[in-house]
Design a protein around this motif. Structure first.
Motif, PDB file in Angstrom:
ATOM      1  N   LYS A  57       0.851  -1.182   0.000  1.00 24.39           N
ATOM      2  CA  LYS A  57       0.000   0.000   0.000  1.00 24.39           C
ATOM      3  C   LYS A  57       0.889   1.235   0.000  1.00 24.39           C
ATOM      4  CE  LYS A  57      -3.555  -2.117   2.881  1.00 24.39           C
ATOM      5  NZ  LYS A  57      -4.247  -2.006   4.164  1.00 24.39           N
ATOM      6  N   VAL A  58       0.579   2.163  -0.913  1.00 21.16           N
ATOM      7  CA  VAL A  58       1.368   3.380  -1.067  1.00 21.16           C
ATOM      8  C   VAL A  58       0.407   4.559  -1.104  1.00 21.16           C
ATOM      9  CG1 VAL A  58       3.028   4.611  -2.507  1.00 21.16           C
ATOM     10  CG2 VAL A  58       3.107   2.118  -2.373  1.00 21.16           C
ATOM     11  N   ASP A  59       0.790   5.657  -0.403  1.00 23.00           N
ATOM     12  CA  ASP A  59      -0.081   6.833  -0.496  1.00 23.00           C
ATOM     13  C   ASP A  59       0.264   7.658  -1.732  1.00 23.00           C
ATOM     14  OD1 ASP A  59       1.617   8.813   2.086  1.00 23.00           O
ATOM     15  OD2 ASP A  59       2.197   8.304   0.035  1.00 23.00           O
ATOM     16  N   ARG A  60      -0.483   8.741  -1.938  1.00 25.50           N
ATOM     17  CA  ARG A  60      -0.333   9.532  -3.175  1.00 25.50           C
ATOM     18  C   ARG A  60       1.047  10.151  -3.277  1.00 25.50           C
ATOM     19  NH1 ARG A  60      -3.278   9.155  -7.803  1.00 25.50           N
ATOM     20  NH2 ARG A  60      -3.083  11.066  -9.037  1.00 25.50           N
ATOM     21  N   TYR A 114       8.485   4.831  -2.145  1.00 25.13           N
ATOM     22  CA  TYR A 114       8.463   3.767  -3.143  1.00 25.13           C
ATOM     23  C   TYR A 114       9.417   4.148  -4.281  1.00 25.13           C
ATOM     24  CZ  TYR A 114       6.372  -0.209  -5.569  1.00 25.13           C
ATOM     25  OH  TYR A 114       6.146  -1.410  -6.168  1.00 25.13           O
ATOM     26  N   PRO A 115      10.287   3.201  -4.715  1.00 20.53           N
ATOM     27  CA  PRO A 115      11.261   3.541  -5.776  1.00 20.53           C
ATOM     28  C   PRO A 115      10.541   4.045  -7.021  1.00 20.53           C
ATOM     29  CG  PRO A 115      11.772   1.413  -4.796  1.00 20.53           C
ATOM     30  CD  PRO A 115      10.429   1.812  -4.278  1.00 20.53           C
ATOM     31  N   SER A 116      11.056   5.153  -7.570  1.00 22.98           N
ATOM     32  CA  SER A 116      10.482   5.682  -8.800  1.00 22.98           C
ATOM     33  C   SER A 116      10.763   4.725  -9.955  1.00 22.98           C
ATOM     34  CB  SER A 116      11.071   7.062  -9.097  1.00 22.98           C
ATOM     35  OG  SER A 116      12.489   6.977  -9.238  1.00 22.98           O
ATOM     36  N   GLY A 117       9.845   4.670 -10.877  1.00 22.32           N
ATOM     37  CA  GLY A 117       9.977   3.768 -12.008  1.00 22.32           C
ATOM     38  C   GLY A 117       8.674   3.641 -12.744  1.00 22.32           C
ATOM     39  N   PRO A 118       8.617   2.730 -13.721  1.00 22.25           N
ATOM     40  CA  PRO A 118       7.397   2.598 -14.538  1.00 22.25           C
ATOM     41  C   PRO A 118       6.184   2.179 -13.734  1.00 22.25           C
ATOM     42  CG  PRO A 118       8.951   0.794 -14.979  1.00 22.25           C
ATOM     43  CD  PRO A 118       9.692   1.803 -14.182  1.00 22.25           C
ATOM     44  N   LEU A 119       6.388   1.385 -12.681  1.00 27.38           N
ATOM     45  CA  LEU A 119       5.244   0.912 -11.897  1.00 27.38           C
ATOM     46  C   LEU A 119       4.563   2.071 -11.174  1.00 27.38           C
ATOM     47  CD1 LEU A 119       3.456  -1.266 -10.746  1.00 27.38           C
ATOM     48  CD2 LEU A 119       5.204  -1.752  -9.027  1.00 27.38           C
ATOM     49  N   LEU A 120       5.318   2.872 -10.412  1.00 22.15           N
ATOM     50  CA  LEU A 120       4.731   3.984  -9.682  1.00 22.15           C
ATOM     51  C   LEU A 120       4.197   5.046 -10.630  1.00 22.15           C
ATOM     52  CD1 LEU A 120       4.131   5.209  -6.941  1.00 22.15           C
ATOM     53  CD2 LEU A 120       6.401   6.253  -6.957  1.00 22.15           C
ATOM     54  N   GLU A 121       4.929   5.306 -11.718  1.00 20.13           N
ATOM     55  CA  GLU A 121       4.474   6.303 -12.676  1.00 20.13           C
ATOM     56  C   GLU A 121       3.139   5.897 -13.302  1.00 20.13           C
ATOM     57  OE1 GLU A 121       9.025   7.636 -13.995  1.00 20.13           O
ATOM     58  OE2 GLU A 121       7.688   6.624 -15.435  1.00 20.13           O
ATOM     59  N   LEU A 174       0.294   6.298 -10.720  1.00 21.64           N
ATOM     60  CA  LEU A 174      -0.091   7.699 -10.508  1.00 21.64           C
ATOM     61  C   LEU A 174      -0.823   8.282 -11.706  1.00 21.64           C
ATOM     62  CD1 LEU A 174       3.127   9.050  -8.734  1.00 21.64           C
ATOM     63  CD2 LEU A 174       0.926   8.497  -7.688  1.00 21.64           C
ATOM     64  N   ALA A 175      -0.457   7.805 -12.891  1.00 17.38           N
ATOM     65  CA  ALA A 175      -1.047   8.377 -14.106  1.00 17.38           C
ATOM     66  C   ALA A 175      -2.363   7.718 -14.490  1.00 17.38           C
ATOM     67  CB  ALA A 175      -0.053   8.255 -15.269  1.00 17.38           C
ATOM     68  N   GLU A 176      -2.474   6.374 -14.341  1.00 14.88           N
ATOM     69  CA  GLU A 176      -3.616   5.643 -14.882  1.00 14.88           C
ATOM     70  C   GLU A 176      -4.652   5.243 -13.825  1.00 14.88           C
ATOM     71  OE1 GLU A 176      -0.674   3.575 -18.197  1.00 14.88           O
ATOM     72  OE2 GLU A 176      -2.083   2.337 -17.078  1.00 14.88           O
ATOM     73  N   GLY A 177      -4.239   5.134 -12.589  1.00 12.49           N
ATOM     74  CA  GLY A 177      -5.208   4.764 -11.560  1.00 12.49           C
ATOM     75  C   GLY A 177      -5.316   3.272 -11.346  1.00 12.49           C
ATOM     76  N   GLU A 178      -5.434   2.456 -12.379  1.00 13.49           N
ATOM     77  CA  GLU A 178      -5.464   1.008 -12.248  1.00 13.49           C
ATOM     78  C   GLU A 178      -4.959   0.379 -13.547  1.00 13.49           C
ATOM     79  OE1 GLU A 178      -9.304  -1.067 -12.304  1.00 13.49           O
ATOM     80  OE2 GLU A 178     -10.231   0.906 -12.406  1.00 13.49           O
ATOM     81  N   GLY A 179      -4.406  -0.827 -13.406  1.00 12.57           N
ATOM     82  CA  GLY A 179      -3.882  -1.514 -14.585  1.00 12.57           C
ATOM     83  C   GLY A 179      -2.945  -2.632 -14.199  1.00 12.57           C
ATOM     84  N   ILE A 206      -4.308  -0.745  -8.272  1.00 12.45           N
ATOM     85  CA  ILE A 206      -5.587  -0.027  -8.281  1.00 12.45           C
ATOM     86  C   ILE A 206      -5.495   1.118  -7.298  1.00 12.45           C
ATOM     87  CG2 ILE A 206      -6.603  -1.571  -6.567  1.00 12.45           C
ATOM     88  CD1 ILE A 206      -9.296  -1.073  -7.896  1.00 12.45           C
ATOM     89  N   THR A 207      -6.039   2.262  -7.673  1.00 15.03           N
ATOM     90  CA  THR A 207      -6.074   3.456  -6.813  1.00 15.03           C
ATOM     91  C   THR A 207      -7.459   3.558  -6.178  1.00 15.03           C
ATOM     92  OG1 THR A 207      -4.485   4.600  -8.212  1.00 15.03           O
ATOM     93  CG2 THR A 207      -5.819   5.958  -6.714  1.00 15.03           C
ATOM     94  N   LEU A 208      -7.472   3.581  -4.846  1.00 18.77           N
ATOM     95  CA  LEU A 208      -8.741   3.690  -4.112  1.00 18.77           C
ATOM     96  C   LEU A 208      -9.019   5.161  -3.859  1.00 18.77           C
ATOM     97  CD1 LEU A 208      -8.270   0.814  -1.552  1.00 18.77           C
ATOM     98  CD2 LEU A 208      -9.347   0.742  -3.796  1.00 18.77           C
ATOM     99  N   LYS A 209     -10.041   5.687  -4.529  1.00 21.73           N
ATOM    100  CA  LYS A 209     -10.385   7.103  -4.421  1.00 21.73           C
ATOM    101  C   LYS A 209     -11.115   7.365  -3.107  1.00 21.73           C
ATOM    102  CE  LYS A 209      -8.828   8.420  -8.431  1.00 21.73           C
ATOM    103  NZ  LYS A 209      -7.733   9.389  -8.553  1.00 21.73           N
ATOM    104  N   SER A 210     -10.661   8.386  -2.355  1.00 23.14           N
ATOM    105  CA  SER A 210     -11.323   8.757  -1.100  1.00 23.14           C
ATOM    106  C   SER A 210     -12.487   9.679  -1.395  1.00 23.14           C
ATOM    107  CB  SER A 210     -10.340   9.449  -0.168  1.00 23.14           C
ATOM    108  OG  SER A 210     -11.032  10.001   0.919  1.00 23.14           O
ATOM    109  N   THR A 211     -13.571   9.504  -0.638  1.00 17.57           N
ATOM    110  CA  THR A 211     -14.723  10.403  -0.762  1.00 17.57           C
ATOM    111  C   THR A 211     -14.675  11.546   0.226  1.00 17.57           C
ATOM    112  OG1 THR A 211     -15.997   9.072   0.790  1.00 17.57           O
ATOM    113  CG2 THR A 211     -16.187   8.519  -1.552  1.00 17.57           C
ATOM    114  N   MET A 212     -13.685  11.536   1.111  1.00 15.60           N
ATOM    115  CA  MET A 212     -13.662  12.576   2.149  1.00 15.60           C
ATOM    116  C   MET A 212     -12.280  13.214   2.306  1.00 15.60           C
ATOM    117  SD  MET A 212     -16.020  10.900   5.119  1.00 15.60           S
ATOM    118  CE  MET A 212     -16.046  12.415   6.033  1.00 15.60           C
TER     119      MET A 212
END
Length: 783
Positions: free
Chosen positions: A219-222, A240-247, A250-255, A272-278
């Motif tokens: 689990k990684v925060d924004r 989290y190490p920068s690279g294609p996975l984190l990029e 951050l860009a696509e949200g899920e995949g 998958i990025t879990l969007k917060s409602t609050m």
């Protein structure tokens, strides 16, 4: 609610259709089509097995991430709901409202020990300083810069912070805040709750049990900070190490991405990025499966599929129709029927438990959760409506009591004027010589009735809290003994009253009228608790309060106290009722039997006297009220007969001006002073009085004036008299009490005052005292 939920408008994930139409016949037909495609020649299956297995792996990984996301969202919803309820409940506790650090820290520590999810609980002042904390904090910690603190103060409501690794605990978590309000609704502090996230690990790791060895959950925060890593906890808190996975995340949200993880191992990652409602920050979940394990697994699956295809196809063909009916058509019919009942308003309808098909079982559980939520909402609405109605009743009761208090004061004024005329004329008549015995008896009865009416007026004023408190040393035993006949009548015929008075009690410093009201209210309360009769005991004794007792009774004070106990054998009270008995308007009696103020008045009077109340009771076991009064350092003055005779108070021709707008009262005062040696002039208004003084010059020796006059008041008249004759004394009298009597001003200026109703002796004594004070003042000014 902070839970991570997907919006209905989001596109379907790979392998999950966006919409499925459930038709019983089409489901069975679809199952047959699946069978046909399942028995395609083994060669074709094997040729494309690698490609298909890779696609399946991608879909499985994506589906796994989706399930984990749903799991986290559900846990967060429950977590946030529990956090909200906990903070709301804590904010209403008296020790939290008054900022009692010791009590709060003990309470918070107990809560931390009871639930492993809580990292810390604390109370923060509006300047950000920590008032109380369940965990020890470094000195100087200030939380004013925390997002949840600022949001709770700005919105005056429940606030949610960010995902973060705690600076104090070193653990991943999330913070919540909720304002603490005083009785007026103003925010006085903020409660915070730090919730750990790592406790979820052991639940979420169970999801990985179905994946190959070496699979990871991260689990990684924004901002890219690692909050949870299933295989290496030392990575928590690191970027989290920068690279294609984190990029990509951050860009696509899920995949799905083939990339190395933070530990350097190549894996297939579904994210998958879990969007917060609050909140503005998001949570990214990575599920990684080692490439080597994935390939080995594919090879084994291909061989198993080749061997099982024929057998499975035959079995599925035979059971397609039966399975289709049992697993889909019948359960879906039950769900449709439940939906119809809910739509018709039957919020108690529930779908049957469907354990045979996991998807339909989840759907049925979702139906039931929705129904329970609707039912809770309806229950909350009904409860809110009932609370609104209760508050409206309380407001109406408060307005009634306020109006009654004002009415009581006005009645007391008029009643006191009437009593002056009645009692005074009766005394004048009794002073006549040669009265027949029967006439004298009648006049004495009139005089006694006037005395009782005077005491009744005093009780009305005590009830409306418009009587000035006059503290003096009081012998509680003597007071109760004097009240014994009245208390016996109050208790009634079916209640046995016992009075047990301890010997050698020290006096208490009290206002006798209010002290009497306390005893009367407690006896009346005990009587009402015994509708079928019983025993009532009024008891006094002495008790020395030590520090140990004070530690268990916060309102207590050390030293000697006189204890008044009132016990009954009535219906008793449960704990909830005992917690509320001193609240204004709270009453367990019928609406027409009680106002809910009796014990509230008792509590207020006892507090004004520096004491406290201890209550012990149980349902059907009676009740005992124990009231503690501090002892007085002064002794009680023994009642002494007034040795002053009427002859001592007779006038010697002094000229007195009586200013009174009530004709009956004015005539009585004129007659009473006239027959006792004074020369009296009378006026009905301040203007008339001023004219008489101007015309008489220095012939007037004393002015007796009412405080309230048609063209001003007595104090204004005093000022006008002082402008003409500074040496002319004034005696003020009034039937009003409280603010209307201007008592504070009169006392501050040292003006003699006579409270109505008064007897002839009281009038003559006050007149003689005012005249003698003038004589002393003149002699002191003489050269």
């Amino acid at each position: 609610m902070i839970g991570m939920t997907r919006q209905e408008s989001s596109p379907p994930r790979p392998g999950r259709p966006g919409k499925v139409l459930f038709s019983p016949s089409s489901l069975q037909l679809h199952m047959i089509f699946v069978l046909v495609f399942a028995v395609v020649p083994i060669a074709i299956v094997l040729l494309y097995a690698g490609v298909e297995m890779r696609r399946t792996a991608i879909e499985d990984a994506a589906d796994c991430a989706a399930r984990i996301g749903d799991f986290i969202a559900m846990d967060e919803r429950q977590l946030i709901s529990g956090a909200r309820q906990l903070l709301l409940s804590l904010s209403r506790l008296p020790e939290v409202r008054r900022g009692d650090a010791a009590a709060c820290e003990a309470l918070f520590a107990d809560l931390l020990g009871a639930d492993e999810r809580y990292a810390n609980i604390g109370l923060v002042a509006l300047d950000g300083s920590v008032v109380a904390s369940g965990l020890p904090l470094p000195n100087g910690v200030n939380l004013a810069d925390r997002a949840y603190f600022r949001l709770a103060v700005e919105t005056e409501g429940f606030a949610i912070g960010e995902y973060q690794v705690g600076r104090i605990t070193g653990r991943p978590g999330i913070n919540f805040g909720n304002p603490v309000r005083d009785a007026a609704g103003r925010t006085t502090a903020v409660l915070f709750l730090a919730m750990r996230l790592d406790w979820l690990d052991r639940y979420e790791r169970g999801v990985l049990e179905g994946l190959p060895d070496g699979s990871t959950l991260t689990k990684v925060d924004r901002r890219g900070t690692i909050l949870v890593h299933s295989s290496d906890t030392s990575l928590v808190g690191r970027p989290y190490p920068s690279g294609p996975l984190l990029e990509a995340a951050l860009a696509e949200g899920e995949g799905f991405v083939d990339a190395p993880g933070p530990d350097g191992i190549e894996r297939y990652y579904s994210f998958i990025t879990l969007k917060s409602t609050m909140r503005e920050d998001d949570l990214i979940v990575f599920v990684g499966i080692p490439r080597s394990a994935m390939h080995a697994r594919f090879d084994r699956l291909i061989l198993k599929i080749a061997a099982m295809c024929a057998v499975v196809a035959a079995v599925m063909a035979a059971g397609a129709m039966v399975i289709g009916y049992r697993l889909y058509r019948h359960p879906l019919g039950s769900l449709v029927e439940t939906g119809r009942k809910l739509a018709a308003g039957d919020l108690g309808a529930r779908a049957p438990r469907l354990s045979g098909v996991s998807e339909l079982g989840k759907l049925a559980a979702g139906f039931n959760d929705m129904a329970e939520s609707l039912q809770r909402a309806e229950t909350d609405r009904a409860r809110a409506a009932a609370e609104t109605e209760r508050l409206q009743r309380q407001l109406a009761q408060a307005q009634k009591m306020e109006a009654l208090g004002a009415l009581t004061g006005a009645i007391a004024h008029d009643f006191n004027n009437l009593l002056v005329a009645i009692k005074g004329n009766a005394e004048l008549a009794l002073a006549r010589p040669g009265l027949e015995e029967a006439v004298r008896d009648d006049l004495e009865e009139i005089n006694a009735a006037a005395e009782r009416a005077s005491r009744l007026t005093h009780q009305l004023l005590v009830f409306s809290r418009r009587q000035e408190l006059r503290f003096a040393p009081v012998d509680l035993n003597r007071k109760i003994a004097d009240m014994s006949r009245m208390l016996d009548k109050l208790a009634g015929e079916n209640v046995t009253l016992s009075i047990e008075l301890a010997n050698g009690l020290l006096p208490v410093r009290a206002d006798e009228g209010n002290l009497e009201q306390v005893v009367v209210n407690l006896v009346m309360n005990a009587k009402d608790a015994m509708p079928d009769g019983g025993a009532l005991v009024v008891r006094t004794d002495a008790m020395e309060i030590d520090l140990e007792y004070c530690r268990t009774h916060p309102e207590a004070r050390p030293g000697w106290h006189v204890r008044l106990s009132v016990s009954d054998t009535g219906v008793g009270m449960d704990q909830e009722t005992q917690r509320r008995i001193f609240e204004p308007f709270f009453s367990t009696k019928k609406a027409d039997r009680g106002t809910g103020w009796g014990l509230t008045v008792v509590y207020g009077v006892v507090k004004q006297h520096g004491g406290w109340i201890d209550v012990s009771s149980a349902p059907n076991a009676g009740t005992t009220f124990r009231i503690f009064f501090p002892v007085s350092k002064e002794g009680v003055e023994e009642p002494r007969g007034d040795s002053t005779s009427l002859r001592d108070l007779m006038g010697a021709g002094e000229r007195i001006l009586v200013v009174e707008d009530n004709e009956a009262v004015r005539d009585f005062i004129v007659r009473a002073l006239g027959v006792n040696g004074y020369a009296v002039r009378a006026a009905a208004a301040a203007g008339d009085a001023a004219a008489i003084i101007d015309s008489e010059g220095g012939a007037i020796d004393l002015v007796v004036a009412d405080v309230v006059l048609p063209d001003g008041d007595g104090l204004q008249l005093v000022g006008r008299i002082a402008e003409r004759r500074s040496d002319l004394p004034v005696l003020l009298c009034s039937g009003f009490v409280g603010d209307e009597a201007r008592w504070e001003t009169i006392r501050a200026r040292g003006i003699p005052f006579l409270q109505k109703p008064f007897s002839i002796m009281a009038l003559l004594r006050a007149v003689r005292g005012a005249l003698d004070a003038r004589t002393v003042s003149r002699s002191r000014r003489a050269p």
